[in-house]
Write an enzyme that holds these catalytic residues in place. Structure first.
Site, PDB file in Angstrom:
ATOM      1  N   GLU A  56       6.708  -4.867  10.997  1.00  0.00           N
ATOM      2  CA  GLU A  56       5.549  -4.116  11.497  1.00  0.00           C
ATOM      3  C   GLU A  56       4.279  -4.950  11.489  1.00  0.00           C
ATOM      4  OE1 GLU A  56       5.463  -0.515   9.227  1.00  0.00           O
ATOM      5  OE2 GLU A  56       7.211   0.311  10.272  1.00  0.00           O
ATOM      6  N   ILE A  63       0.823  -1.217   0.000  1.00  0.00           N
ATOM      7  CA  ILE A  63       0.000   0.000   0.000  1.00  0.00           C
ATOM      8  C   ILE A  63       0.859   1.271   0.000  1.00  0.00           C
ATOM      9  CG2 ILE A  63      -0.262   0.358   2.506  1.00  0.00           C
ATOM     10  CD1 ILE A  63      -3.324   0.528   1.964  1.00  0.00           C
ATOM     11  N   HIS A  77       8.869  -9.180   0.882  1.00  0.00           N
ATOM     12  CA  HIS A  77       8.801  -8.017  -0.002  1.00  0.00           C
ATOM     13  C   HIS A  77       9.541  -8.347  -1.299  1.00  0.00           C
ATOM     14  CE1 HIS A  77       7.788  -4.932   3.205  1.00  0.00           C
ATOM     15  NE2 HIS A  77       8.325  -5.862   3.977  1.00  0.00           N
ATOM     16  N   HIS A 135       5.670 -11.992   5.577  1.00  0.00           N
ATOM     17  CA  HIS A 135       5.552 -11.445   4.229  1.00  0.00           C
ATOM     18  C   HIS A 135       6.943 -11.285   3.651  1.00  0.00           C
ATOM     19  CE1 HIS A 135       5.397  -8.247   7.238  1.00  0.00           C
ATOM     20  NE2 HIS A 135       6.052  -7.455   6.399  1.00  0.00           N
TER      21      HIS A 135
HETATM   22  P1  AMP Z   1       7.175  -4.800   7.466  1.00  0.00           P
HETATM   23  O1  AMP Z   1       7.782  -3.552   8.029  1.00  0.00           O
HETATM   24  O2  AMP Z   1       8.185  -5.701   6.825  1.00  0.00           O
HETATM   25  O3  AMP Z   1       6.298  -5.519   8.480  1.00  0.00           O
HETATM   26  O4  AMP Z   1       6.271  -4.328   6.273  1.00  0.00           O
HETATM   27  C1  AMP Z   1       4.889  -4.156   6.337  1.00  0.00           C
HETATM   28  C2  AMP Z   1       4.456  -3.654   4.987  1.00  0.00           C
HETATM   29  O5  AMP Z   1       3.052  -3.829   4.879  1.00  0.00           O
HETATM   30  C3  AMP Z   1       4.750  -2.174   4.738  1.00  0.00           C
HETATM   31  O6  AMP Z   1       5.563  -2.053   3.564  1.00  0.00           O
HETATM   32  C4  AMP Z   1       3.357  -1.568   4.555  1.00  0.00           C
HETATM   33  O7  AMP Z   1       3.328  -0.534   3.599  1.00  0.00           O
HETATM   34  C5  AMP Z   1       2.555  -2.767   4.118  1.00  0.00           C
HETATM   35  N1  AMP Z   1       1.119  -2.695   4.365  1.00  0.00           N
HETATM   36  C6  AMP Z   1       0.503  -2.352   5.529  1.00  0.00           C
HETATM   37  N2  AMP Z   1      -0.841  -2.415   5.389  1.00  0.00           N
HETATM   38  C7  AMP Z   1      -1.070  -2.815   4.113  1.00  0.00           C
HETATM   39  C8  AMP Z   1      -2.258  -3.070   3.346  1.00  0.00           C
HETATM   40  N3  AMP Z   1      -3.487  -2.921   3.864  1.00  0.00           N
HETATM   41  N4  AMP Z   1      -2.117  -3.480   2.064  1.00  0.00           N
HETATM   42  C9  AMP Z   1      -0.886  -3.620   1.521  1.00  0.00           C
HETATM   43  N5  AMP Z   1       0.262  -3.397   2.183  1.00  0.00           N
HETATM   44  C10 AMP Z   1       0.177  -3.002   3.460  1.00  0.00           C
END
Ligand code: AMP
Length: 117
Positions: A99, A34, A106, A104
């Site tokens: 977070e 997002i 990336h 996940h």
């Molecule tokens: P991390 O810091 O590795 O946990 O990354 C979490 C990622 O999730 C971040 O890059 C956010 O931008 C992404 N994110 C959070 N909420 C959403 C959402 N609803 N849809 C898509 N990506 C998201």
């Protein structure tokens, strides 16, 4: 880390909030981040309730683990970034900068990504 079933990716998997899907199979879902940090920024997640790579690597089945690896490669090829290249990254835990507490991976691509950190 105990799995929180109300984390945002669990809610995406349940269809409670939308995502821009790029791939889905029995064990995985992939969608656009997002807040993209590169021209291509896609997240690949397992459908199972795994809090992080640490949890997944210890507890997921061989089929789930193979599916995630294959999905990452396929998504990158389908997005057309296998050449000239891309980066995969998974943040794990507090010091890893994680977070969202659902594993996940990336996928970053679309520009020269520079050094690792
Ligand atoms: P991390 O810091 O590795 O946990 O990354 C979490 C990622 O999730 C971040 O890059 C956010 O931008 C992404 N994110 C959070 N909420 C959403 C959402 N609803 N849809 C898509 N990506 C998201």
């Amino acid at each position: 880390m105990a799995y929180d079933p109300n984390n945002v990716f669990a809610r995406i998997l349940r269809g409670e909030i939308p995502c821009k899907k790029v791939h889905e199979d029995e064990h995985t879902l992939a969608f656009h981040d997002i807040q993209p940090q590169a021209p291509v920024h896609v997240l690949v997640i397992p459908k199972g309730p795994y809090a992080s790579f640490d949890d997944f690597s210890a507890n997921a089945s061989e089929a789930e683990q193979a599916a995630l690896v294959r999905a990452v490669g396929k998504v990158a090829r389908d997005l057309g970034v296998a050449e000239p290249g891309y980066r995969i990254l998974s943040n794990i835990g507090e010091e890893g900068g994680q977070e969202v507490p659902h594993l996940h991976v990336h996928i970053f691509a679309g520009r020269r990504l520079g050094r690792m950190l």
